[in-house]
Every structure is written in C-alpha cells, then in structure tokens.
Write a protein that holds these residues in place. Structure first.
Motif: not given
Ligand code: ZN
Length: 328
Positions: A214-216, A269-271, A292-295
């Motif tokens: 993972l690279v976030t 990040n979705t936010a 985009a993930l829901y973090e």
C-alpha cells in the motif's frame, strides 16, 4: 446495507434477540426512566461517521438515539465543532470519540465537555493500539515526522478491532443506563462485524502475497496492514495526520520507492482532494492508478459505503481490484 446488517444481527442472535428487540421497541430502554437524558432511551453523541454508524447499530437494537457530529465526507483530523455540537456533547448520556489524537480540532471541546460533566468513551485506546510506523514505511517519513512512537488512532480500518469496539459500546451503554440489554446488543453487532472481517479477508485474498503493498495519502493503514497482511511502502503526507505537506524531495524519494515496488495503484482519500496523490502519480510516471478509499468517513447514499460494514467491504474491493489491475 443497513437492512442486511440488521437481519444478520437478528439471525446471529436468535430468539433471545427478537424478544429483546420487541421489548426495546415497546417501551424504550429503562422503562422506569431512572437514567438517561430522554424519555425515549439513551442519547449518544459520536464524533466520526464510523463511530456514529457502529453506535447506531447498537442503539437501534437497545433503544435510544445517536447524533453524529461530523458530516459524511468530513476529515476527522480537520473537523471543528459548532456551539450546537458542544451543547449536544454536554447533554448526551454518552459521548463516543475515537481518541489517540484523531479528532485534532475537537480535542479541546471534548475536554471541556468532559469538564462540564459529559461522559466520554474514547474507543481507540481500548482496542490494542499500535505505534505509528511499524509497517515498513521507514523511508517515506523523514526524521521526526513519523509520529515519534505516538499511538496510531486509525483503529477502525481493522474490522476485528471495531468488532471489539461494538462490545465496549454495548457494555458502556449498559453501565450508563443500568439496562443489560445493551450488552447483548453490543455482542450482536460485534458478531456481525466479525462476519464482515471474514468477508474483507475473502475479498483481499485475490491479491497475491508479493503484491500486498500500500502507498496511501497519509499514514492511516497501519492497522489494516497489520490485520490483513499488507505492507505500507510509503505515505504522501508525513506525520500521521492529513494536516501536513511533503517536501518536493520527499515526494521524489517516495516516487522512486513506488517505482521500486511496481504497484499498479496508489491510494487517495475520499475526504480530501487527491492533488497530492495525483502529484505523486505524475512523479512516478507510467499508467499507475490513483484510487480514493474511504479512510476517515463513510460514503454518501448510493456509494455502497454508507455503513461501516459497507465502507470496509468497498475499500477491500477497491484495494483488491486496484492492486491486481482489474480496473486498469
Ligand atoms: Zn487519518
């Protein structure tokens, strides 16, 4: 998803739960009104949308109401409460917060609400917290910016930890109200979340061992990596929060790390706006995807991520598809 989760709760619990549910619907919890702020049952305030949804599932079973301070799409690191939010915290029977520094702009309000008599349950410190930086992302964070041994607040990205969290919420509500039905409710939600944890593992099984990288956008996936056997190779924003910026040399170093890993996707990040992660993707070059993930927040209606369970299943699909190139 809510209906599915609820039916699973009932199925898991059997006849005892049905009797309990009917009792709660008929008279509310604590029918003698001995405790609690409202006549309809316990009144709960939760800080994040994730905690609000898990608390809702427990409270729906036992009776009462939940108010969630943060709107869907809010970044928990960067949410400031209104005066109405502060009043709601003081008046609630129980305030459920994440803690460990997640709610950076809410901390003083939480502390003063507690001073004014609010009962605050901080969940993350109870869920076997891990320090930041234990998952192999040594190169990305430079000296002094990796959290310095601070405990990581992002516990909800491991569903098995939140399963324990649901039990803690139920036990705390039973203590607040004197109504042991909430203990059973907490255990039922916990059992439902344990099923979700298994589903997440099943979805992620599509990713081969050597591609579990993972690279976030920020350092949110330590618990996820620990629970589901991934490595965090790097994060764009240093320091464990979303409230910082990488230097151009940090971004260049991270781009080299990403090229070395050979991953097909990196995660935003979705936010928050994806600009920083897009910049990393440009620096990496090639046809790497940004997903985009829901973090820190649930998703809006229709996203599939409007419940905590839906959020984690959606994330699992996005990660599995992104890393294996299914959506490429
Ligand atoms: Zn975060």
């Amino acid at each position: 998803m809510g209906a599915v989760a609820r039916s699973r709760v009932l199925a898991a619990a059997g006849a005892g739960a049905l009797a309990l549910g009917l009792g709660a619907c008929g008279g509310g919890s604590g029918g003698d009104g001995s405790t609690g702020g409202t006549s309809d049952g316990v009144s709960v305030v939760a800080t994040t949308t994730v905690l609000g949804d898990v608390a809702r599932q427990v409270v729906e079973c036992g009776g009462g109401e939940v108010r969630t301070l943060m709107p869907v799409g809010a970044d928990p690191h960067d949410f400031s409460p209104s005066s109405a939010d502060i009043t709601a915290m003081v008046r609630a029977d129980l305030v459920i917060a994440n803690g460990l520094g997640l709610e950076e702009s809410l901390q003083s309000a939480l502390a003063s609400a507690a001073d004014d008599g609010a009962r605050v349950l901080e969940l993350a410190p109870l869920l076997d917290p891990l320090p930041f930086g234990e998952h192999g992302h040594d190169a990305a964070a430079t000296s002094g910016s990796d959290g310095g041994g601070r405990e990581d607040p992002h516990v909800w990205l491991d569903v098995s930890r939140m399963a324990k969290g649901a039990s803690f919420i139920g036990a705390e509500l039973a203590d607040v109200t004197g109504d042991d039905a909430y203990v059973t409710c907490g255990e039922q939600v916990s059992a439902a979340l344990s099923e979700t944890d298994t589903e997440v593992r099943d979805i992620l099984a599509a990713v081969p061992a050597d591609e579990r990288i993972l690279v976030t956008d920020h350092d949110a996936f330590g618990y996820f990596a620990d629970a589901y056997d991934f490595e965090v190779a790097g994060v764009v924003i240093p320091g464990g929060s979303t409230l910082a910026q990488p230097s151009s040399s940090e971004l260049a170093d991270l781009a080299q790390t990403v090229r070395d890993t050979g991953v097909r996707a990196i995660f935003a990040n979705t936010a928050n706006p994806t600009a920083l992660v897009d910049a990393l993707a440009n620096e990496v070059g090639g046809d790497i995807q940004v997903i985009a993930l829901y973090e820190g927040s649930l998703g809006p209606e229709g996203s599939g991520a409007e419940t905590y369970q839906g959020m984690m299943l959606t994330n699992a699909h996005l990660i599995a598809d992104g890393l294996t190139g299914v959506t490429g």
